[in-house]
Design a protein around this motif. Structure first.
Motif, mmCIF file in Angstrom:
data_model
loop_
_atom_site.group_PDB
_atom_site.id
_atom_site.type_symbol
_atom_site.label_atom_id
_atom_site.label_comp_id
_atom_site.label_asym_id
_atom_site.label_seq_id
_atom_site.Cartn_x
_atom_site.Cartn_y
_atom_site.Cartn_z
ATOM 1 N N ARG A 103 0.516 -1.128 0.142
ATOM 2 C CA ARG A 103 -0.062 0.049 0.017
ATOM 3 C C ARG A 103 0.855 1.270 -0.124
ATOM 4 O O ARG A 103 0.331 2.222 -0.537
ATOM 5 C CB ARG A 103 -0.925 0.007 1.248
ATOM 6 N N SER A 104 1.841 1.217 0.672
ATOM 7 C CA SER A 104 2.973 2.428 0.900
ATOM 8 C C SER A 104 3.668 2.851 -0.174
ATOM 9 O O SER A 104 3.887 3.882 -0.561
ATOM 10 C CB SER A 104 3.572 2.263 2.058
ATOM 11 N N PHE A 105 4.074 1.563 -0.978
ATOM 12 C CA PHE A 105 5.160 2.119 -2.065
ATOM 13 C C PHE A 105 4.800 1.414 -3.437
ATOM 14 O O PHE A 105 5.535 1.894 -4.439
ATOM 15 C CB PHE A 105 6.447 1.356 -1.672
ATOM 16 N N ALA A 106 4.104 0.686 -3.600
ATOM 17 C CA ALA A 106 3.659 0.189 -4.951
ATOM 18 C C ALA A 106 3.061 1.243 -5.858
ATOM 19 O O ALA A 106 2.152 1.963 -5.215
ATOM 20 C CB ALA A 106 2.606 -0.876 -4.833
ATOM 21 N N LYS A 107 3.283 1.247 -6.928
ATOM 22 C CA LYS A 107 2.729 2.145 -7.954
ATOM 23 C C LYS A 107 2.149 1.295 -9.194
ATOM 24 O O LYS A 107 2.659 0.581 -10.035
ATOM 25 C CB LYS A 107 3.716 3.107 -8.420
ATOM 26 N N GLN A 108 0.945 1.582 -9.496
ATOM 27 C CA GLN A 108 0.200 0.883 -10.606
ATOM 28 C C GLN A 108 0.860 1.391 -11.726
ATOM 29 O O GLN A 108 1.292 2.459 -12.059
ATOM 30 C CB GLN A 108 -1.104 1.482 -10.683
ATOM 31 N N PRO A 109 1.391 0.305 -12.734
ATOM 32 C CA PRO A 109 1.770 0.555 -13.896
ATOM 33 C C PRO A 109 1.257 1.519 -15.010
ATOM 34 O O PRO A 109 -0.078 1.243 -14.997
ATOM 35 C CB PRO A 109 2.174 -0.709 -14.447
ATOM 36 N N VAL A 110 1.736 2.574 -15.717
ATOM 37 C CA VAL A 110 1.017 2.984 -16.686
ATOM 38 C C VAL A 110 1.113 2.378 -17.849
ATOM 39 O O VAL A 110 2.195 2.140 -18.357
ATOM 40 C CB VAL A 110 1.749 4.550 -16.833
ATOM 41 N N LEU A 111 0.127 1.959 -18.339
ATOM 42 C CA LEU A 111 0.079 1.088 -19.662
ATOM 43 C C LEU A 111 -0.221 2.023 -21.007
ATOM 44 O O LEU A 111 -0.694 2.950 -20.956
ATOM 45 C CB LEU A 111 -1.200 0.146 -19.407
ATOM 46 N N ILE A 112 0.267 1.343 -22.120
ATOM 47 C CA ILE A 112 -0.227 2.174 -23.245
ATOM 48 C C ILE A 112 -1.659 2.348 -23.688
ATOM 49 O O ILE A 112 -2.100 3.392 -23.987
ATOM 50 C CB ILE A 112 0.402 1.279 -24.477
ATOM 51 N N SER A 113 -2.379 1.388 -23.189
ATOM 52 C CA SER A 113 -3.998 1.483 -23.377
ATOM 53 C C SER A 113 -4.274 2.511 -22.487
ATOM 54 O O SER A 113 -5.545 3.184 -22.696
ATOM 55 C CB SER A 113 -4.659 0.056 -22.863
ATOM 56 N N ASP A 114 -3.645 2.931 -21.275
ATOM 57 C CA ASP A 114 -4.219 3.917 -20.386
ATOM 58 C C ASP A 114 -4.173 5.341 -21.034
ATOM 59 O O ASP A 114 -4.925 6.459 -20.647
ATOM 60 C CB ASP A 114 -3.160 4.188 -19.045
ATOM 61 N N LEU A 115 -3.209 5.508 -22.028
ATOM 62 C CA LEU A 115 -2.940 6.460 -22.775
ATOM 63 C C LEU A 115 -4.196 6.967 -23.820
ATOM 64 O O LEU A 115 -4.652 8.393 -24.025
ATOM 65 C CB LEU A 115 -1.840 6.668 -23.885
ATOM 66 N N LYS A 116 -4.913 6.176 -24.202
ATOM 67 C CA LYS A 116 -6.050 6.328 -25.093
ATOM 68 C C LYS A 116 -5.696 7.212 -26.165
ATOM 69 O O LYS A 116 -6.017 8.303 -26.276
ATOM 70 C CB LYS A 116 -7.382 6.963 -24.307
ATOM 71 N N LEU A 117 -4.670 6.780 -26.987
ATOM 72 C CA LEU A 117 -3.996 7.703 -27.868
ATOM 73 C C LEU A 117 -4.993 8.184 -28.929
ATOM 74 O O LEU A 117 -4.837 9.223 -29.436
ATOM 75 C CB LEU A 117 -2.922 6.647 -28.613
ATOM 76 N N ASP A 118 -5.805 7.254 -29.530
ATOM 77 C CA ASP A 118 -6.809 8.043 -30.624
ATOM 78 C C ASP A 118 -7.626 9.257 -30.037
ATOM 79 O O ASP A 118 -7.716 10.168 -30.617
ATOM 80 C CB ASP A 118 -7.963 6.996 -31.099
ATOM 81 N N GLN A 119 -8.201 8.877 -28.623
ATOM 82 C CA GLN A 119 -8.779 10.339 -28.112
ATOM 83 C C GLN A 119 -7.871 11.376 -27.832
ATOM 84 O O GLN A 119 -8.108 12.612 -28.091
ATOM 85 C CB GLN A 119 -9.282 9.880 -26.880
ATOM 86 N N ARG A 120 -6.542 11.118 -27.618
ATOM 87 C CA ARG A 120 -5.666 12.142 -27.563
ATOM 88 C C ARG A 120 -5.240 12.908 -28.629
ATOM 89 O O ARG A 120 -4.960 14.179 -28.740
ATOM 90 C CB ARG A 120 -4.467 11.420 -26.735
ATOM 91 N N MET A 121 -5.314 12.154 -29.707
ATOM 92 C CA MET A 121 -5.116 12.938 -31.045
ATOM 93 C C MET A 121 -6.418 13.950 -31.397
ATOM 94 O O MET A 121 -5.867 14.936 -32.119
ATOM 95 C CB MET A 121 -5.019 11.696 -32.154
ATOM 96 N N GLY A 122 -7.371 13.286 -31.232
ATOM 97 C CA GLY A 122 -8.456 14.191 -31.187
ATOM 98 C C GLY A 122 -8.328 15.577 -30.527
ATOM 99 O O GLY A 122 -8.900 16.511 -30.747
#
Length: 767
Positions: A103-122
């Protein structure tokens, strides 16, 4: 061999860490985002230039931080601690040590799918549309790494040709409101030929609304104005027409005056209730009334019958808040639905007075860069409403004990209690400028007058015992939201050496200049400080602070003394008083990169000159460098002046290492590591010099031809732990260049790597 055994565990630790997987728990098809490789923003027309502000706006949604960013979003730190804990310490349990670690130190990984690249381009194309670059395009490329579960991203943005305003129409003048709006047309940023920008359209609505609300149209709102755009007449031209929105309440189109003004004031411990008529206002209050009627009237910037000016109303509320005597102060205005055709609105202020007395007791433990450590305590009592006008009277008692550890120059006394200090300080702060009535005072910004009186006893058993007394009167005020001033007209400091040791006396006798700066003396001075603090850059994320202080001492007394025909040395109360001028200027620039990365630069220049009744500056007014907030590779007072270096056998040599001139520059990059833990890398440079030649400190006088070689430099890295109300800082400085001959050639002339290390543990940022 011993060093090898020391390094083996470190090497093993880094090798093990490097071998830990950061993708172990990723499911099939999940790819860890490791940052951006490049963001290429180019104009479609080669002759067109894309402004830096537009590039910055486009980069914002593309600059997604990967896990453990160092220079977001391009570079990551080599130790992804949060990901290691996420991969190797996961447990389904909610209790226990392992669960706490996760709980104190773990960080959820940032995934390519989290970026929502198509929406970001819009989103990028929408941003460009808002700037007038209609028809722009954007694309991306996912770049897998050797480990297919990791990937970076490339972004490509092609910026179309900009569109400009063609014709610009304002609402027809069919009522008083539209007539006022039309009068603002010449000062509008929406002019034919200017580049289309949705921000300028929004700002224009706010500008018009503020203008109307400050001219009695109290209920007007920005969304009562609408735009119609036509792009069909000419290519790259946008014809704009502003209109009043449909369904605007009639009350929003009418001007109002201030009607009744009333107050409801409450005490923490009420002793009855009463109503008092003050300046035409009904003041309902608990007994006794804890604010003077004259102060209440002075805080008011509106009166009954005045036009309903929003800025003036808000300023009244700010005035009462800035007094510092209320626990809360609220404003209620006649609701829109109850105006009912009236031509005025009522203002109702309600507030509760805070408890006037408070006390604080602080205990701390100091660890200084000059090897002194020890506890300290401060007890203070404050009355926040002494004369029922926000006057603050405070009394502060302080004391500390310190002892020296690890001082290679004085090992005999290491560990012994060898220093104490205690003092009392009292101040009276008035929330206004205490000046003659014929001098006008601005009321837009808060101001204050401070009277201070203090005494202090400092004991250094191996050196001296000194008593110091000080008193001053100062003004603090602002002339704009970004410019503040401090003017200290009358400041008197008296230093008296109660006791000195033989060794201290012999040191002073060997160095007359140092003796002159320590002797009993009276310092009458005046000073002025100007501070400019401005937010700059896109979204005002960057910051520039410039502060300059000018000080002069003894001039008025010297003129008075000269008028009597007496000859120097000039004395008052049996003590020679100081005469000098001194100036210090400092410029700091904070450049933000992402949310947790900042590049901070600072340059500080100071010069002081003693004359007339003095040959040297008082010791407290002299400059020095080194330490936790200066050149961190070196300890306090261990550099300078110039190329001077005291004899290693001289226990009190650091007394000599002060000067009349100072030049210091710092560059520090601050970045986030994990949660509240942040890091920094830095480089510091600077030195001090003498104006006059001093035979006992050869090489100390400033000289342009030797100036460059006498700049001490150091670099290093540090950690900062931010716990909201304070920052705990640890810095390790590494020396690069000393300003004197060390027997080693080249710019890197540190005798040994160990000699060039300086460790500092401190509270707060260095600058």
């Amino acid at each position: 061999m011993k060093k090898l055994f020391i390094y083996i565990p470190v090497i093993w630790l880094f090798a093990t860490a490097a071998g830990c997987s950061t993708t172990k728990r990723l499911a099939d098809g999940e790819v860890l985002y490791t940052g951006v490789k490049k963001i290429r923003i180019e104009a479609r027309d080669e002759e067109q230039e894309v402004p830096s502000s537009v590039k910055s706006a486009v980069k914002d949604p593309l600059s997604v931080k990967p896990n453990n960013p160092l220079y977001s979003p391009y570079v990551r730190t080599p130790l992804p601690i949060g990901l290691w804990f996420w991969n190797y310490f996961y447990t389904e349990r909610t209790t226990g040590f392992r669960a706490w670690l996760y709980r104190s130190f773990a960080k959820q990984p940032v995934l390519i799918s989290d970026l929502k690249l198509d929406q970001r381009m819009g989103l990028v194309e929408d941003i460009l549309d808002n700037y007038g670059y209609f028809g722009s395009s954007s694309s991306y490329e996912v770049l897998p790494k050797k480990n297919p579960k990791k990937a970076r991203v490339n972004y490509f943005v092609e910026v179309a040709a900009p569109w400009y305003y063609g014709t610009v129409e304002y609402p027809e003048c069919v009522c008083e409101v539209t007539t006022v709006i039309d009068s603002l047309r010449p000062s509008s940023a929406i002019q034919p030929g200017e580049q289309y920008n949705i921000d300028s359209l929004s700002n224009e609505r706010v500008r018009i609304t503020n203008y109307l609300r400050n001219r009695s149209y109290y209920y007007f709102r920005p969304d009562y104005l609408e735009y119609f755009a036509d792009t069909t007449r000419l290519r790259y031209d946008v014809d704009m027409r502003m209109v009043l929105a449909q369904g605007i309440p009639d009350d929003a189109l009418r001007p109002y005056d201030i009607g009744r003004i009333s107050f409801d004031l409450f005490n923490p411990v009420p002793k009855g209730r009463d109503t008092t008529r003050i300046g035409g206002m009904d003041v309902r209050h608990d007994l006794p009334l804890k604010i003077r009627p004259r102060v209440l009237m002075h805080m008011m910037t509106v009166r009954e019958g005045d036009p309903a000016n929003v800025d003036a109303i808000n300023k009244t509320l700010d005035n009462f808040t800035s007094l510092g005597i209320f626990r809360y102060i609220n404003l209620m205005v006649t609701p829109l639905d109850s105006v009912g055709g009236r031509d005025d609105i009522d203002l109702m202020f309600a507030g509760e007075f805070d408890k006037p007395l408070d006390a604080e007791f602080e205990v701390d433990f100091a660890s200084k860069s000059n090897s002194f450590i020890g506890p300290g305590a401060v007890f203070s009592v404050r009355h926040k409403n002494l004369m029922r006008g926000g006057e603050v009277l405070s009394v502060r008692l302080n004391g500390s004990y310190e002892w020296q550890t690890g001082n290679t120059r004085n090992q005999a006394n290491s560990g012994a209690i060898n220093s104490y200090e205690f003092g009392v300080n009292s101040s009276l702060v008035l929330p206004r400028l205490l000046v003659p009535k014929f001098i006008p005072q601005g009321s837009r910004f808060p101001s204050k007058t401070t009277f201070n009186l203090g005494a202090n006893i400092l004991n250094r058993p191996d050196f001296f015992t000194m008593a110091s007394f000080n008193t001053y009167m100062s003004y603090d005020f602002q002339t704009s939201a970004t410019s503040s001033h401090n003017l200290t007209l009358l400041k008197f400091v008296y230093n008296h050496l109660i006791r000195t040791t033989e060794s201290f006396d012999s040191t002073m006798n060997r160095n007359p200049a140092i003796y002159e700066s320590f002797r009993d003396q009276f310092i009458p001075s005046a000073s002025y400080t100007f501070t400019a603090d401005r937010r700059v850059g896109r979204n005002h994320r960057d910051r520039i602070i410039w502060q300059t202080t000018a000080t002069t001492a003894g001039n008025i007394l010297a003129l008075a003394w000269g008028a009597t025909g007496h000859h120097p040395p000039k004395k008052i109360f049996g003590n020679q008083f100081s005469q000098f001028v001194k100036g210090v200027t400092e410029l700091k620039y904070y450049k933000a990169f992402g949310q947790n990365s900042t590049l901070v630069s600072r340059i500080s220049i100071g010069i002081g000159y003693a004359y007339g009744n003095s040959t040297v500056l008082p010791y407290s007014e002299q400059f020095y460098v080194g330490g936790a907030n200066s050149i961190r590779a070196f300890t306090v007072r261990s550099i300078g002046p110039g190329s001077y270096v005291p004899d290693e056998t001289d226990v009190y040599g650091y007394f000599d290492q002060t000067g009349d001139i100072k030049l210091e520059a710092n560059l520090e990059y601050r970045f986030g590591i994990l949660g509240r833990l942040n890091g920094a890398v830095f480089i510091d440079a600077g030195n001090i010099w003498l104006i006059r030649n001093d035979e006992s400190r050869p090489g100390g006088k400033f000289s342009f031809d030797k100036f460059g070689r006498q700049i001490a430099t150091g670099t290093g890295a540090g950690l900062r732990y931010d716990i909201s109300y304070l920052v705990i800082r640890a810095d390790l400085g590494i020396g690069i260049h000393l300003p004197y001959d060390t027997g080693k050639s080249g710019y890197y002339n540190i005798p040994s790597f160990k000699d060039g290390l300086g460790f500092h543990l401190a509270i707060g940022y260095p600058f």
